[in-house]
Design an enzyme around this catalytic site. Structure first.
Site, PDB file in Angstrom:
ATOM      1  N   HIS A 150       0.842  -1.200   0.000  1.00  0.00           N
ATOM      2  CA  HIS A 150       0.000   0.000   0.000  1.00  0.00           C
ATOM      3  C   HIS A 150       0.876   1.248   0.000  1.00  0.00           C
ATOM      4  O   HIS A 150       1.849   1.335   0.748  1.00  0.00           O
ATOM      5  CB  HIS A 150      -0.914   0.018   1.233  1.00  0.00           C
ATOM      6  CG  HIS A 150      -1.661   1.309   1.401  1.00  0.00           C
ATOM      7  ND1 HIS A 150      -1.514   2.140   2.489  1.00  0.00           N
ATOM      8  CD2 HIS A 150      -2.566   1.923   0.600  1.00  0.00           C
ATOM      9  CE1 HIS A 150      -2.289   3.198   2.358  1.00  0.00           C
ATOM     10  NE2 HIS A 150      -2.937   3.085   1.220  1.00  0.00           N
ATOM     11  N   SER A 151       0.554   2.189  -0.874  1.00  0.00           N
ATOM     12  CA  SER A 151       1.253   3.472  -0.942  1.00  0.00           C
ATOM     13  C   SER A 151       2.758   3.248  -1.144  1.00  0.00           C
ATOM     14  O   SER A 151       3.166   2.547  -2.061  1.00  0.00           O
ATOM     15  CB  SER A 151       0.954   4.286   0.320  1.00  0.00           C
ATOM     16  OG  SER A 151       1.451   5.593   0.225  1.00  0.00           O
ATOM     17  N   MET A 152       3.590   3.798  -0.267  1.00  0.00           N
ATOM     18  CA  MET A 152       5.037   3.672  -0.430  1.00  0.00           C
ATOM     19  C   MET A 152       5.512   2.239  -0.229  1.00  0.00           C
ATOM     20  O   MET A 152       6.620   1.886  -0.644  1.00  0.00           O
ATOM     21  CB  MET A 152       5.757   4.602   0.552  1.00  0.00           C
ATOM     22  CG  MET A 152       5.520   6.087   0.302  1.00  0.00           C
ATOM     23  SD  MET A 152       6.101   6.655  -1.302  1.00  0.00           S
ATOM     24  CE  MET A 152       7.868   6.642  -1.037  1.00  0.00           C
ATOM     25  N   GLN A 177      -1.267  -0.782  -4.106  1.00  0.00           N
ATOM     26  CA  GLN A 177      -2.495  -0.024  -3.877  1.00  0.00           C
ATOM     27  C   GLN A 177      -2.137   1.450  -3.656  1.00  0.00           C
ATOM     28  O   GLN A 177      -1.484   1.789  -2.683  1.00  0.00           O
ATOM     29  CB  GLN A 177      -3.244  -0.562  -2.653  1.00  0.00           C
ATOM     30  CG  GLN A 177      -3.612  -2.034  -2.751  1.00  0.00           C
ATOM     31  CD  GLN A 177      -4.092  -2.596  -1.425  1.00  0.00           C
ATOM     32  OE1 GLN A 177      -3.645  -2.199  -0.358  1.00  0.00           O
ATOM     33  NE2 GLN A 177      -5.021  -3.540  -1.495  1.00  0.00           N
ATOM     34  N   THR A 179       0.016   3.413  -5.007  1.00  0.00           N
ATOM     35  CA  THR A 179       1.461   3.640  -4.907  1.00  0.00           C
ATOM     36  C   THR A 179       1.913   4.648  -5.955  1.00  0.00           C
ATOM     37  O   THR A 179       1.645   4.468  -7.143  1.00  0.00           O
ATOM     38  CB  THR A 179       2.228   2.322  -5.121  1.00  0.00           C
ATOM     39  OG1 THR A 179       1.896   1.410  -4.078  1.00  0.00           O
ATOM     40  CG2 THR A 179       3.726   2.562  -5.113  1.00  0.00           C
TER      41      THR A 179
END
Length: 922
Positions: A150-152, A177, A179
């Site tokens: 997720h993200s980073m 997700q 990212t």
């Protein structure tokens, strides 16, 4: 524009995921060497109820999946995936199941500080090795781990492949997700941008080595204002086709935009992800399949085009049409079959219907308990029509449409299953077939199963593509919504494609109004409107009642690629007896929103550029008049975009020539940010001018705010406490100040550079307050002395002296306000690393690596000298003319190299202030 980004988006249509049993997180013991090297990080195994109890001895037999949280993310965010996967495993009696692991990154703020990204990547590598050891000597031991980031966390997962000792075969599936793959949202330090450069360059240069890794990137859409979806699209690589990027609003069975956090728990998206996981299992190895083609087929099935059928790797080419079904031939070009549930109708009406069926048994368009095959001979339609369109509101997963190659009989015993060509929409599943692509088919067969008490409708029609495709030119950018494009769809068709001509840039934004009018007031199925963007998977779907007036926002996450000539379409899945009017208008509000969405991160650069121009103008005024001009007045006079924009445009133009690029590379000069942004399709005409004007406005009001705040604070201070004696120290450097500089330098070196910068900023701020109080005191004393002096000559001399002193104090104060304004933006740009350091202070007192340690030491020295400086020393300096001319090229350099590298902005400001210090000394 900010309001459009933060508030004007669709409502949250995601359902919350819930745990049916209490979630538990089992901490996995790491090797001593790993635990000692990474004392802050941890690895957990997710479980619930009995499943959690069974796994406490770590005798795992499932398929390992590793979840990586993002910026400030918690390892507990894995529970949505883990819980739904557990429920799915129960449905198949644990024939297959997944073990979900999660990494605890201590909720580090890696989007603000990039110094820990490499450390996180190395820890994940160690975790993968630990996870695979847990399955050693098992019957179906895995050799790789699937990762959900997720993200980073998704970027950290991609960075694994850049490690020297990492074996690419350790991961074969990566799902990210929200990212930001393309570039950081805010490039706040060098470590962050260098990390991105290393990851993206590796994925481009080593594309051949990534063919066995399947990557899916899911973006959140317009609800996610933290990471715009354009940043989440994986780089387009022609060398391999194992990467897929989609926006959540286009994902079948979800069709919902998500914000940055809800993408982790959005039930519709999590269900699609878990269904894909189970379809990826190889029955022989009981692990995720090693076949990259199958992996891409599964992901396309669940995330791009869902045919409303359960996934099959190799569906049978031909199907036998069996059963006691009635065969009915339909020769009409348009046909509808409806079944209505009569369970709640009165008994007498049922009797009446039964009698009616006995009398009118040859009419097939009413309820019948037996199944039917409706056949449509194609020979009579091929000359008149180019396509056939069918829709079915029964949203089960069974096959329903077939192609028959037997032209000699009204019955077809063997047919090809065309249901795999279908596409699932929110209330129906549709098939569009181009007759020319199926020359061997003699009939289309629609299967209607025996009725089960549900209401449904099946409809088909043959049509010419030209008759259902209309072109609607979009309105001009500068029409500001005053003009509109209209089109009237006045026909009895079930499908229309409205092509939006010249809609291909990210700065375009429109409001589309669709008004439906119907001939009668009978109940109808809702209409479905889909905005289809052909070059990226970012479609949006809207369901509307009929008749109604529906508003749709049309804007892009990614601009049209250069070699792509496809046109965005508005697909209208309509009711047959309704009229549709489509009105398109330019939306100024959403255009501003697009500017903010794509370029808000560059606003500090434009603000600092404006302040630098103002600062240079004040120094020029000091040379000309001997007095420093007011910040706000000088900003209006000096900060003009034509001073900086043409120079950057010339450099961008010259970079199109090979000889210029050769010179640039030989001098090791970086590329202008405009060129990089244009290559990412994120730059467009006039945006720099608009952002410069935004920056002018922010700089103006920040100057007003500082001046007003200082006046109010000092007036209040002098009202409460009026010191009788003025304390003035004309020395720039004293032993006390030297000790202060050394102590702050030590603080910067041993703790955090941003912390030292913040301390000297507060000291300078209070010193500015002293300058303001001094100005007020000079004015008061000047008035008292003028009243008390009796001698005329002495009075005139003293008055002149005091007037000069007051003017000097006011001039110095104006200069200090500008320096304070510049320094405030330096502090704001260094604030993220300070926040990161404070959050991790209990683990380490020293921030390592520190992105602003060396800059902080220089700034401490500069600000300590400037706190006691005045314009009297500056205007007598030999370097003042040079110092007055330098801010202009620095302002240009700030815009040229700071938009994608915010950490460079303090360097330009520091150089400008360093010249100011030299002017005080020389």
């Amino acid at each position: 524009g900010v309001r459009d980004v933060l508030f004007l988006y669709e409502e949250n249509r995601c359902s919350m995921t819930y745990m049916y049993e209490y979630p538990e997180y089992l901490k996995i013991k790491l090797p001593k060497k790993t635990a000692r090297r990474y004392p802050v990080y941890e690895l957990y195994l997710y479980g619930e109820g009995n499943y959690a109890e069974e796994n406490k001895n770590l005798l795992l037999t499932g398929i390992p999946v590793l979840f990586l949280p993002g910026n400030a993310g918690s390892y507990k965010q894995v529970r949505s995936l883990g819980s739904i996967a557990l429920r799915k495993a129960e449905d198949v009696d644990f024939k297959y199941h997944f073990n979900f692991f999660s990494v605890n990154f201590n909720e580090e703020l890696v989007a603000l500080y990039g110094g820990s990204l490499q450390r996180q990547t190395k820890f994940v590598h160690e975790c993968i090795k630990v996870i695979l050891k847990l399955y050693r000597n098992r019957e179906f031991a895995p050799t790789s781990v699937a990762i959900v980031g997720h993200s980073m966390g998704g970027l950290v997962a991609r960075a694994l492949l850049t490690l020297k000792n990492f074996k690419p075969k350790l991961i074969n599936l990566l799902i990210t997700q929200a990212t930001p793959h393309v570039a950081p949202v805010m490039p706040l330090d060098k470590y962050l941008t260098d990390f991105y450069t290393a990851v993206n360059n590796h994925w481009i240069l080593k594309a051949q080595d990534l063919r066995n890794l399947t990557t899916l990137s899911v973006a959140g859409g317009f609800r996610d204002y933290q990471v715009r979806s354009g940043l989440a699209f994986l780089p387009r690589l022609s060398q391999h086709d194992s990467a897929l990027s989609v926006v959540s609003s286009a994902v079948p069975r979800a069709w919902a935009s998500t914000d940055h956090l809800s993408i982790v728990w959005c039930k519709e998206l999590i269900l699609a992800t878990i269904r894909a996981f189970f379809d990826l299992i190889d029955e022989n190895t009981r692990q995720i399949t090693e076949d990259p083609k199958k992996r891409m087929s599964v992901l396309n099935h669940h995330f791009v085009r869902h045919p409303a059928k359960i996934f099959e790797e190799n569906p049978e080419a031909f199907t036998e049409l069996t059963g006691a079904f009635m065969w009915i031939t339909v020769k009409a070009s348009k046909w509808t079959y409806s079944f209505y549930n009569v369970s709640n109708i009165s008994f007498f009406l049922i009797v009446f219907l039964c009698l009616f069926f006995l009398l009118m048994s040859n009419l097939f368009s009413f309820k019948d308990s037996d199944g039917k095959y409706f056949t449509f001979p194609l020979a009579s339609h091929r000359k008149s029509y180019s396509h056939v369109y069918c829709e079915n509101s029964m949203l089960d997963t069974s096959s329903w449409i077939y192609g028959c190659m037997n032209s000699n009989s009204s019955m077809c015993l063997e047919a090809t299953d065309l249901s795999w060509r279908a596409e699932l929409l929110p209330i129906t599943k549709v098939v569009i077939l181009k007759l020319q692509d199926y020359p061997s088919l003699s009939h289309i067969v629609i299967q209607v199963p025996p009725t089960v008490g549900n209401k449904y409708t099946v409809a088909c029609e043959f049509f010419k593509e030209d008759s259902r495709t209309v072109q609607l030119p979009v309105t001009h950018l500068f029409s500001f919504g005053l003009s509109s494009s209209k089109i009237l769809l006045n026909s009895t068709g079930l499908l229309y494609n409205v092509q939006l001509q010249h809609f291909n840039q990210i700065y375009q934004a429109f409001k589309i109004y669709i008004e439906s009018h119907c001939q009668s007031l009978k109940e109808r199925k809702p209409s479905v409107y889909r905005l289809h963007i052909p070059w990226s998977h970012e479609d949006s779907v809207t369901v509307a009642k009929v008749p109604s007036l529906t508003e749709i926002s049309a804007k892009l996450h990614a601009a049209q690629p250069q070699n792509d000539n496809r046109v965005p379409e508005l697909n209208i899945y309509s009711s047959s007896d309704c009229q549709y009017e489509v009105i398109l208008k330019t939306s100024l509000l959403q255009i501003l929103g697009q500017i903010i969405r794509f370029h808000a991160g560059a606003l500090p650069v434009y603000v600092v550029s404006n302040i630098l121009l103002t600062y240079g103008g004040q120094l020029s005024t000091l040379i000309a008049t001997g007095q420093c001009s007011d910040f706000s007045l000088e900003l209006v006079r000096t900060a003009k975009p034509y001073k900086v924009e043409p120079l950057i445009s010339i450099v961008v133009f010259l970079q199109g020539f090979h000889w210029f690029r050769v010179i640039q590379e030989s001098l090791s000069l970086p590329a202008v940010d405009d060129v990089v942004l244009s290559s990412q399709d994120a730059w467009f005409p006039l945006v720099s001018l608009i952002l410069f004007l935004f920056g002018t406005g922010i700089a103006y009001w920040s100057g007003v705010f500082f001046t007003t705040t200082l006046r109010l604070f000092c007036s209040l201070w002098l009202t409460l406490i009026r010191p009788p004696v003025l304390h003035k120290d004309n020395k720039l450097i004293t032993p006390r100040r030297l000790c202060g500089v050394l102590s702050l330098a030590v603080v910067s070196w041993t703790t955090c550079g941003a912390f030292a910068v913040f301390i000297i900023y507060l000291r300078y701020l209070f010193k500015d307050s002293d300058h303001s109080k001094e100005t007020s005191q000079h004015s008061s004393i000047h008035t008292v002395k003028n009243e008390s002096l009796m001698d005329g000559t002495s009075k005139a001399t003293q008055s002149l002296s005091n007037s000069t002193t007051i003017a000097e104090a006011v001039s110095s104060l104006k200069m200090h306000v500008t320096i304070l304004n510049l320094f405030t933006w330096i502090v704001l740009l260094n604030l993220p690393s300070l926040i990161y350091w404070l959050k991790n202070l209990r683990y380490s007192i020293r921030l390592d690596p520190d992105p602003c340690r060396s800059t902080a030491i220089i700034l401490v020295c500069i600000l300590e000298i400037l706190t006691n400086s005045s314009t009297s020393e500056v205007k007598s300096s030999k370097l003042l003319k040079i110092a007055a001319k330098v801010p202009l090229p620095l302002s240009v350099a700030t815009l040229a190299f700071g938009r994608m590298h915010l950490y460079k902005v303090p360097h330009f400001v520091t150089f400008s202030l360093l010249l100011h210090v030299l002017c005080c000394i020389v």
